[in-house]
Enzyme design. Structure first.
Site, PDB file in Angstrom:
ATOM      1  N   ILE A 188       0.912  -1.270  -0.022  1.00 46.26           N
ATOM      2  CA  ILE A 188       0.021   0.056  -0.004  1.00 46.26           C
ATOM      3  C   ILE A 188       0.693   1.383   0.034  1.00 46.26           C
ATOM      4  O   ILE A 188       0.189   2.630  -0.148  1.00 46.26           O
ATOM      5  CB  ILE A 188      -0.972  -0.048   1.332  1.00 46.26           C
ATOM      6  N   GLY A 233       8.248   4.211  -0.120  1.00 44.81           N
ATOM      7  CA  GLY A 233       9.014   5.400   0.375  1.00 44.81           C
ATOM      8  C   GLY A 233      10.403   5.207  -0.092  1.00 44.81           C
ATOM      9  O   GLY A 233      10.821   4.170  -0.622  1.00 44.81           O
ATOM     10  N   GLY A 234      11.202   6.091  -0.053  1.00 40.74           N
ATOM     11  CA  GLY A 234      12.604   6.002  -0.273  1.00 40.74           C
ATOM     12  C   GLY A 234      13.356   5.151   0.424  1.00 40.74           C
ATOM     13  O   GLY A 234      14.535   4.493   0.098  1.00 40.74           O
ATOM     14  N   SER A 291      11.717   2.570   2.532  1.00 38.70           N
ATOM     15  CA  SER A 291      10.802   1.583   3.090  1.00 38.70           C
ATOM     16  C   SER A 291       9.903   1.180   2.182  1.00 38.70           C
ATOM     17  O   SER A 291       9.508   1.876   1.469  1.00 38.70           O
ATOM     18  CB  SER A 291      10.503   1.887   4.779  1.00 38.70           C
ATOM     19  N   ASP A 348      11.960  14.130  12.171  1.00 33.65           N
ATOM     20  CA  ASP A 348      11.229  14.305  10.887  1.00 33.65           C
ATOM     21  C   ASP A 348      10.045  14.473  10.780  1.00 33.65           C
ATOM     22  O   ASP A 348       9.045  13.879  10.076  1.00 33.65           O
ATOM     23  CB  ASP A 348      11.650  12.954  10.239  1.00 33.65           C
TER      24      ASP A 348
END
Length: 788
Positions: free
Chosen positions: A69, A72-73, A75, A211
């Protein structure tokens, strides 16, 4: 609608399984709130149908992976079922190459376990840390809502009912909707208050997030925000996870993070990110988005980001809270995330807040830190009093020049606003509300009277009453200028333009403002009369105004407009060359030749527009010209390409958004509805364009819109014109007759509709009224219609 979409997705997934493909949900599919709600059940049924693991993802003991679903860069995220407990979880799988060091891997796992022990209602619950030979993953709660970044994206271009839009995007239930605040400002403030409390819980556990940003805050369907994505979390008191490279997102990182000042990184670093996230939520823009890393560093360290009040209408207390949280110096920020949460709580409750603007001494210290060379110079000057006295004298002598520079800058801004408003009117004759707002900004900046004159002249196109109301706001200007006095005198006569006697009187005036007003009046009059003789008259008045206002690009632009319509190509080329020479890098001024020639020479219009895009790639004017011209010349694919190019460069404007929606509706008219027409009105679409779209899918709805226009006390001339033309297209004589009758009643000196009405009457056989109109129509009017 949802059932059809859900069935479509189910069929696609079933086909993927049959072909041995991995189940992957696209971002577009996950935007559907109802699909997110039903997704686990849908995937379970597919699993039972195929009697096998369907996810195609990693094999994790104790979990059945259902679908991918997210990606990311650093994970991948999968939806899975925890077999022992039967609950759905989101599994974030980290790559094994993230760090090959056993010690670093051990530290990452240790910190993940520590984070799993943090319990707070606004932190995504971490159920399990999976440390296998091939897989390092974190199992966390499945949230079927959206991120704050998704909500910001959904609100882009929205003009009203934003809270309802947020509820729709989240898929909130009716009961949950009643718990939402009444404004998006309060909705976002309340969410960030809760996230600040969550950050405090992380800090209390001895960890830092480092973050925090809109895409790392999930929002449940009921509006509960959840702090997520602890990919760069570290312990407050540990230096074992420090690296030589930056970790996090530069645009949301504090100065000490960006510069790797490890001894300064602490809870206040997360406070900075909380403040910047709230800044973006309230302003709807990321202030550092267009900068490279060097630019981000300079902007963040010096605290030179625009004040929030410059980009959004926010209360002063809230602005002070945001800027205190994102102060470049850690000591000037809130001491803790909980202190920030307390001030946000006070704002929501209407209590006094602790945040205050920087004191004079704090501003001085920041200046010394940010500009050490200038500060050292100032100190040296202070010690050298004689030299300082000389410098003071020099600055006093230079003050008039400095003030002149500021006046010139302000003048340029006013000129751009005036030109954009007049270009918009001449091309599309539309959206009185937006044009008045634009010109109001120019009036607020104008040190003279040209902006007032421009505003009054254009408002006169919307109806004499509009101009009259405006003139009442400027009694001093009216007393000073004969042209404005004449405007007041003709109010009761319901005339849109000066008559011959008034033109003759103003033509002998020595007042530059009278020249300017007469030039605008004659241009609008010629555009209504639409024949060469009228354009030649307008040209003479514009050239006269240029003698007294030689540095106003609007007059040169109007000269382009009238000379090409008078078929004086040499004069047009001279005016276009003057604009290129005098304002080579002003995208609005450079647009005039393109605006003027679009109906005659689309290729030239395109060439000029691309030149503008070339030297001003972040200004919307070139893209607006391209997309608008392509749409009006029936090239929707090329218009879409121009819009895509603007979007890729982060350029947007109400007109670009309106063109995007208009092209989509024209390609798929079945999606048009009355609600869509109202949305297009907010985006500035012309009445004619909206009615044309509505007529294609619902003629009765289009007639209802026209009837509402005709029921107004004083509809604009442009709206009456469009109502008349729609009556002709629908062969509805009652509508066209009523619209034309109101047009003649309210605007007795306008002629723009006369040629169309004349042709209609001839076809009807109504010779008497046709003969009356024929006496008022100039012979070359029909030919000149090709320009419009």
């Amino acid at each position: 609608m949802h059932d059809r979409f859900k069935e479509h997705v189910r069929d696609r997934l079933r086909d993927d399984l049959a072909n041995g493909k991995t189940i992957v949900l696209s971002a577009k599919e996950l935007e559907d709130a109802a699909l997110r709600r039903d997704l686990p059940e849908m995937l379970e049924r597919l699993e039972r149908e195929h009697a096998a693991q369907i996810g195609g993802g990693p094999d994790i003991e104790g979990y059945t992976v259902l679908a991918k679903i997210g990606q990311g860069g650093m994970s991948s995220v999968y939806l899975a079922r925890q077999d022992a407990l039967g609950r759905y979880v989101a599994i974030k799988v980290l790559p094994t190459w993230l760090d090959s060091s056993d010690r670093a891997r051990s530290r990452l796992v240790q910190e993940a376990h520590a984070l799993a022990s943090v319990r707070h209602p606004n932190i995504v619950v971490i159920h399990d840390v999976i440390d296998g030979q091939e897989t390092l993953a974190i199992a966390m709660e499945w949230v079927d809502g959206r991120t704050l970044a998704d909500l910001l994206s959904a609100l882009a271009g929205s003009q009203s009912e934003e809270v309802a839009r947020i509820c729709d995007v989240l898929g909130a239930s009716p009961a949950a909707r009643e718990q939402f605040e009444t404004s998006t400002t309060r909705v976002f403030v309340r969410m960030m208050r809760d996230i600040a409390k969550a950050a405090q819980a992380v800090h209390d556990a001895g960890l830092l997030h480092l973050d925090i940003k809109p895409s790392n805050v999930l929002v449940r369907r009921d509006g509960t925000p959840l702090l997520a994505d602890f990919g760069v979390v570290r312990e407050i008191a540990s230096d074992l996870t420090h690296t030589r490279t930056f970790a996090g997102t530069p645009a949301y990182a504090s100065p000490e993070q960006i510069r790797r000042r490890d001894h300064e990184i602490g809870p206040r670093s997360d406070v900075y990110s909380l403040g910047l996230t709230l800044y973006e939520l309230l302003s709807r823009q990321q202030p550092l988005k267009s900068l490279d890393f060097t630019g981000i560093v300079q902007c963040v360290e010096t605290g030179r980001m625009p004040r929030l009040s410059q980009v959004a209408a926010v209360p002063g207390d809230l602005e002070n809270i945001v800027h205190k949280a994102m102060a470049p110096e850690p000591e000037h920020r809130y001491a803790s995330a909980s202190a920030l949460a307390e001030d946000l709580d006070a704002f929501l409750a209407g209590r006094p807040v602790k945040a205050r603007p920087l004191s004079s001494m704090q501003r001085l210290r920041r200046w010394v830190r940010n500009e050490p060379w200038q500060a050292a110079l100032a100190l040296a000057l202070a010690l050298l009093l004689p030299a300082l006295a000389v410098l003071g004298t020099y600055l006093a002598l230079q003050l008039p020049a400095i003030e002149q520079v500021e006046r010139e800058r302000q003048k340029m801004q006013v000129n751009r606003i005036k030109q954009e408003a007049v270009q918009t009117w001449l091309i599309r004759a539309r959206n009185e509300r937006d044009l008045r707002q634009m010109l109001s900004r120019a009036v607020a900046l104008d040190t003279g009277n040209s902006a007032v004159v421009c505003m009054v002249a254009m408002s006169n196109q919307f109806g004499g009453n509009e101009a009259a109301r405006l003139l009442e706001d400027y009694p001093q200007q009216v007393r000073q200028h004969r042209g404005l006095q004449l405007l007041v005198e003709r109010r009761d006569q319901r005339r849109t333009y000066f008559d011959d006697a008034e033109v003759a009187e103003l033509a002998t005036s020595t007042d530059p403002i009278d020249d300017y007003l007469l030039a605008l009046d004659r241009t609008f009059w010629a555009n209504d009369q639409c024949h060469q003789a009228a354009y030649r008259t307008a040209r003479a008045q514009i050239e006269r105004a240029l003698w007294t206002s030689p540095d106003d690009p609007l007059l040169y632009g109007l000269l382009c407009w009238v000379t090409i319509r008078a078929q004086d190509h040499a004069a047009f080329e001279d005016a276009a060359a003057a604009i290129r020479t005098r304002w080579p890098l002003d995208p609005v001024a450079r647009a005039w030749p393109a605006v003027a020639t679009e109906p005659l020479d689309p290729e030239r219009c395109e060439r000029i527009a691309r030149e503008i895009v070339g030297f001003a790639p972040r200004n919307p004017r070139g893209y607006e010209l391209l997309a608008g011209m392509f749409r009006r010349t029936n090239r929707p694919d090329q218009a879409g390409q121009a819009l895509d190019e603007a979007e890729a460069r982060g350029v947007t404007s109400p007109l670009l958004r309106g063109l995007r929606r208009m092209i989509a509706f024209e390609g798929s008219p079945e999606t048009v509805s009355r609600e869509a027409v109202r949305e297009l009105q907010h985006l500035g679409a012309t009445t004619g364009a909206r009615l044309g779209l509505l007529m294609r899918c619902d003629r009765e709805a289009a007639l209802d819109e026209v009837r509402s226009i005709l029921a107004q006390d004083q509809p604009s001339a442009a709206n009456l014109e469009q109502s008349y033309r729609l009556g002709l297209r629908l062969t509805n004589r009652a509508i066209s007759d009523e619209a034309f009758a109101r047009y003649r009643e309210l605007y007795p000196d306008l002629r723009r509709l006369f040629p169309s009405r004349f042709r209609e009457l001839v076809m009807r056989g109504d010779d008497d009224e046709a003969a009356e109109l024929a006496a008022m129509i100039t012979l070359d009017t029909a030919d000149e219609r090709a320009f419009q």
